[in-house]
Write an enzyme that holds these catalytic residues in place. Sequence first.
Site, PDB file in Angstrom:
ATOM      1  N   GLU A 140      -6.754  15.150  32.882  1.00 11.42           N
ATOM      2  CA  GLU A 140      -7.355  13.946  33.245  1.00 11.42           C
ATOM      3  C   GLU A 140      -8.537  13.499  32.523  1.00 11.42           C
ATOM      4  O   GLU A 140      -8.855  14.241  31.532  1.00 11.42           O
ATOM      5  CB  GLU A 140      -7.875  14.465  34.838  1.00 11.42           C
ATOM      6  CG  GLU A 140      -6.583  14.573  36.007  1.00 11.42           C
ATOM      7  CD  GLU A 140      -7.278  14.758  37.146  1.00 11.42           C
ATOM      8  OE1 GLU A 140      -8.313  15.071  37.478  1.00 11.42           O
ATOM      9  OE2 GLU A 140      -6.355  14.956  37.930  1.00 11.42           O
ATOM     10  N   HIS A 147     -14.898   6.432  42.666  1.00 12.94           N
ATOM     11  CA  HIS A 147     -13.932   6.425  41.922  1.00 12.94           C
ATOM     12  C   HIS A 147     -13.396   5.133  41.545  1.00 12.94           C
ATOM     13  O   HIS A 147     -13.377   4.075  42.136  1.00 12.94           O
ATOM     14  CB  HIS A 147     -12.794   6.864  42.873  1.00 12.94           C
ATOM     15  CG  HIS A 147     -11.552   7.578  42.117  1.00 12.94           C
ATOM     16  ND1 HIS A 147     -10.726   6.843  41.474  1.00 12.94           N
ATOM     17  CD2 HIS A 147     -11.012   8.755  41.906  1.00 12.94           C
ATOM     18  CE1 HIS A 147      -9.714   7.332  40.726  1.00 12.94           C
ATOM     19  NE2 HIS A 147      -9.951   8.630  40.795  1.00 12.94           N
TER      20      HIS A 147
HETATM   21  C1  FAD Z   1      -8.332  11.113  47.867  1.00 19.70           C
HETATM   22  C2  FAD Z   1      -9.169  11.784  47.270  1.00 19.70           C
HETATM   23  C3  FAD Z   1      -8.668  12.555  46.217  1.00 19.70           C
HETATM   24  C4  FAD Z   1      -9.466  13.502  45.654  1.00 19.70           C
HETATM   25  N1  FAD Z   1      -8.716  14.266  44.676  1.00 19.70           N
HETATM   26  C5  FAD Z   1      -9.308  15.546  44.131  1.00 19.70           C
HETATM   27  C6  FAD Z   1      -8.853  16.248  43.120  1.00 19.70           C
HETATM   28  O1  FAD Z   1      -7.503  15.989  42.605  1.00 19.70           O
HETATM   29  N2  FAD Z   1      -9.219  17.330  42.662  1.00 19.70           N
HETATM   30  C7  FAD Z   1     -10.484  17.803  43.039  1.00 19.70           C
HETATM   31  O2  FAD Z   1     -11.086  18.865  42.709  1.00 19.70           O
HETATM   32  N3  FAD Z   1     -11.275  17.153  44.111  1.00 19.70           N
HETATM   33  C8  FAD Z   1     -10.610  15.919  44.533  1.00 19.70           C
HETATM   34  N4  FAD Z   1     -11.211  15.291  45.459  1.00 19.70           N
HETATM   35  C9  FAD Z   1     -12.258  15.622  45.992  1.00 19.70           C
HETATM   36  C10 FAD Z   1     -12.087  16.972  46.950  1.00 19.70           C
HETATM   37  O3  FAD Z   1     -11.059  16.707  47.642  1.00 19.70           O
HETATM   38  C11 FAD Z   1     -13.275  17.305  47.823  1.00 19.70           C
HETATM   39  O4  FAD Z   1     -14.426  17.471  47.154  1.00 19.70           O
HETATM   40  C12 FAD Z   1     -13.071  18.653  48.565  1.00 19.70           C
HETATM   41  O5  FAD Z   1     -11.857  18.734  49.099  1.00 19.70           O
HETATM   42  C13 FAD Z   1     -14.190  18.976  49.474  1.00 19.70           C
HETATM   43  O6  FAD Z   1     -13.580  20.102  50.211  1.00 19.70           O
HETATM   44  P1  FAD Z   1     -14.406  20.664  51.302  1.00 19.70           P
HETATM   45  O7  FAD Z   1     -13.506  21.900  51.744  1.00 19.70           O
HETATM   46  O8  FAD Z   1     -15.882  20.822  51.038  1.00 19.70           O
HETATM   47  O9  FAD Z   1     -14.754  19.534  52.468  1.00 19.70           O
HETATM   48  P2  FAD Z   1     -13.402  18.884  53.034  1.00 19.70           P
HETATM   49  O10 FAD Z   1     -12.344  19.003  52.558  1.00 19.70           O
HETATM   50  O11 FAD Z   1     -14.052  17.386  53.352  1.00 19.70           O
HETATM   51  O12 FAD Z   1     -13.666  19.274  54.795  1.00 19.70           O
HETATM   52  C14 FAD Z   1     -14.667  18.974  55.527  1.00 19.70           C
HETATM   53  C15 FAD Z   1     -14.432  19.697  57.008  1.00 19.70           C
HETATM   54  O13 FAD Z   1     -15.852  19.777  57.667  1.00 19.70           O
HETATM   55  C16 FAD Z   1     -15.480  19.122  59.088  1.00 19.70           C
HETATM   56  N5  FAD Z   1     -16.719  18.438  59.188  1.00 19.70           N
HETATM   57  C17 FAD Z   1     -17.534  17.763  58.843  1.00 19.70           C
HETATM   58  N6  FAD Z   1     -18.492  17.525  59.723  1.00 19.70           N
HETATM   59  C18 FAD Z   1     -18.208  18.054  60.687  1.00 19.70           C
HETATM   60  C19 FAD Z   1     -18.745  18.093  62.177  1.00 19.70           C
HETATM   61  N7  FAD Z   1     -20.070  17.255  62.240  1.00 19.70           N
HETATM   62  N8  FAD Z   1     -18.146  18.669  63.326  1.00 19.70           N
HETATM   63  C20 FAD Z   1     -17.097  19.465  63.005  1.00 19.70           C
HETATM   64  N9  FAD Z   1     -16.448  19.362  61.661  1.00 19.70           N
HETATM   65  C21 FAD Z   1     -17.010  18.813  60.807  1.00 19.70           C
HETATM   66  C22 FAD Z   1     -14.335  18.469  58.745  1.00 19.70           C
HETATM   67  O14 FAD Z   1     -13.452  18.241  60.052  1.00 19.70           O
HETATM   68  C23 FAD Z   1     -13.575  19.297  57.648  1.00 19.70           C
HETATM   69  O15 FAD Z   1     -12.721  20.185  58.340  1.00 19.70           O
HETATM   70  C24 FAD Z   1     -10.456  14.186  46.225  1.00 19.70           C
HETATM   71  C25 FAD Z   1     -11.140  13.437  47.109  1.00 19.70           C
HETATM   72  C26 FAD Z   1     -10.383  12.505  47.825  1.00 19.70           C
HETATM   73  C27 FAD Z   1     -11.241  11.688  49.147  1.00 19.70           C
END
Ligand code: FAD
Length: 525
Positions: free
Chosen positions: A120, A239
């Site tokens: 990438e 992005h």
């Molecule tokens: C389209 C897309 C493609 C991506 N591709 C990549 C990739 O290929 N490689 C990479 O490294 N990163 C990628 N990213 C970034 C990466 O996906 C995110 O940074 C990562 O998934 C975040 O994970 P997380 O567990 O911190 O949060 P998330 O997966 O966003 O989970 C957040 C959680 O918190 C919960 N939550 C939030 N607020 C509340 C609330 N007030 N009450 C109850 N629940 C709540 C949500 O319901 C969810 O369960 C991508 C992002 C996107 C949007």
Amino acid sequence: MKTQIDSIIETDGALILGAGIAGLFTALKLAPLPCIVLAGTRPGLSGSSAWAQGGIAAAMGEGDSWQSHAQDTIAAGAGLCDPAVVELVAREAPDRIEDLVAYGAPFDRKSDGTLALGREAAHSLPRIVHVKGDGAGAAISATLAARAAETDCITLLEGFHAIELALENGRVTGIFARSGLGPDARLILFRARAVILATGGLGALYAVTTNPLESRGEGLGMAARAGALIADPEFVQFHPTAIAIGRDPAPLATEALRGEGAVLVDASGERFMTAIHKDAELAPRDVVARAIHRQIMSGKKVFLDCRDAIGAEFPHHFPTVYGACMSAGIDPVRDLIPVAPAAHYHMGGIASDVQGRSSLPGLWVVGECASTGLHGANRLASNSLLEGLIFGARTADDVRGQLIAGAMRGLPPAPQRFASPAPPHILREAMSRDVALERDAQGLRAALGVINRLETITNEPALLNMAAAAKLVTAGALARQESRGGHWRSDYPEAKAPAVRTFMTLADAEKIAANAESQPSRISK
Ligand SMILES: Cc1cc2nc3c(=O)[nH]c(=O)nc-3n(C[C@H](O)[C@H](O)[C@H](O)COP(=O)(O)OP(=O)(O)OC[C@H]3O[C@@H](n4cnc5c(N)ncnc54)[C@H](O)[C@@H]3O)c2cc1C
């Protein structure tokens, strides 16, 4: 008016808010410690995690090294990465990938059985583990959710909307969450001996985003409203290639397409990145995103041309992107894909140390809602899922040694409760217009005006959390009078030495916002 708590749910172990990859991985690493994972949506399908397309970066290929991964991360971070954090992440990455393999993550493999590694933008070597081309997030999320569901000590609860942290004697001891809507809504206090936020990013505070609409900075806002230190809030990554077909959120055309040789062209089919950066389409994300933004601002359309580089392989190699394109009547095997930049990732977040500890006693933070110092001013592609894994494991280790018995004694004051609000259109528009790829003092002051007014007309805690997150991003951007990485100020186009990270509380942001109100700003529409 204070409201009644309808019920209290307590655990002797940990409470994790968020069931994306960071939250689920932390829960699995905490086992056999009892743990409640609370989320708005269904674990396995929840958050940005389930939407991740590219994969996870780790130096596991022949000729690769953690040093090379670290160097690429630091180069992308434009002077603001914490080198010690980068080193530990790059060193520990292969072990965390092995953990995922052990949990059953079905990574793509070569014919000899070894992991297939993709390349990438801004990575010097192929080092991205992936699943079915562009399905890494969905597959890994489903795998972790399945393992968590079959682990006795983990309780998965979905359909809760968390609105406030509960504090007792200065220590975070729980979370207030609402279940149900309208008159049937119930206010529940979840209490635990350790509280971990894994609430993801804040892209949905912007009108144009690739993030699910639940990624609206509420965890960051909750922590900030409780007094937590916030780091680098101004750094939001856009992005370059969201698919511009008028959807909210905008589907993503993964960076891996450019890694495979797809090129950016204008309406006449001319490439423009070759004149802007030596790495052309594989230049750092902020460079590519701003170049596309400028083309669009000058009235041109921008397209991703995958026809020569990927062609007939498209449906098999990138089924998610293919499906999104076909649903809009675009066949990427034959057609150009219209693209535009969209809010994608928050490099800033709740300041945390290498064990995931925030500045608030009793509160740990993991994943995109945290700011560990890994990403600096610009995240290197596929380093964010990795950050969630690395600090999920480290947080679990730390929490086990830090559980404080008897921290929960009294009953913390309950917040007011109302229906779950969506971020108001006026806020999302202001963020996309004035706090996006090109910023200036006038626009940032105008955005702060919108946020300040919003706060005066609501006492809904969820909305105040979103407003707090938006205020921190905007105030941080106004205070940083330079351009660096994802933060570009048209009125301060140069980087300044020395490079310094931002650390601020919500009270600091309030002062900047109050001061901005007394300065001239653009009239907001
Ligand atoms: C389209 C897309 C493609 C991506 N591709 C990549 C990739 O290929 N490689 C990479 O490294 N990163 C990628 N990213 C970034 C990466 O996906 C995110 O940074 C990562 O998934 C975040 O994970 P997380 O567990 O911190 O949060 P998330 O997966 O966003 O989970 C957040 C959680 O918190 C919960 N939550 C939030 N607020 C509340 C609330 N007030 N009450 C109850 N629940 C709540 C949500 O319901 C969810 O369960 C991508 C992002 C996107 C949007």
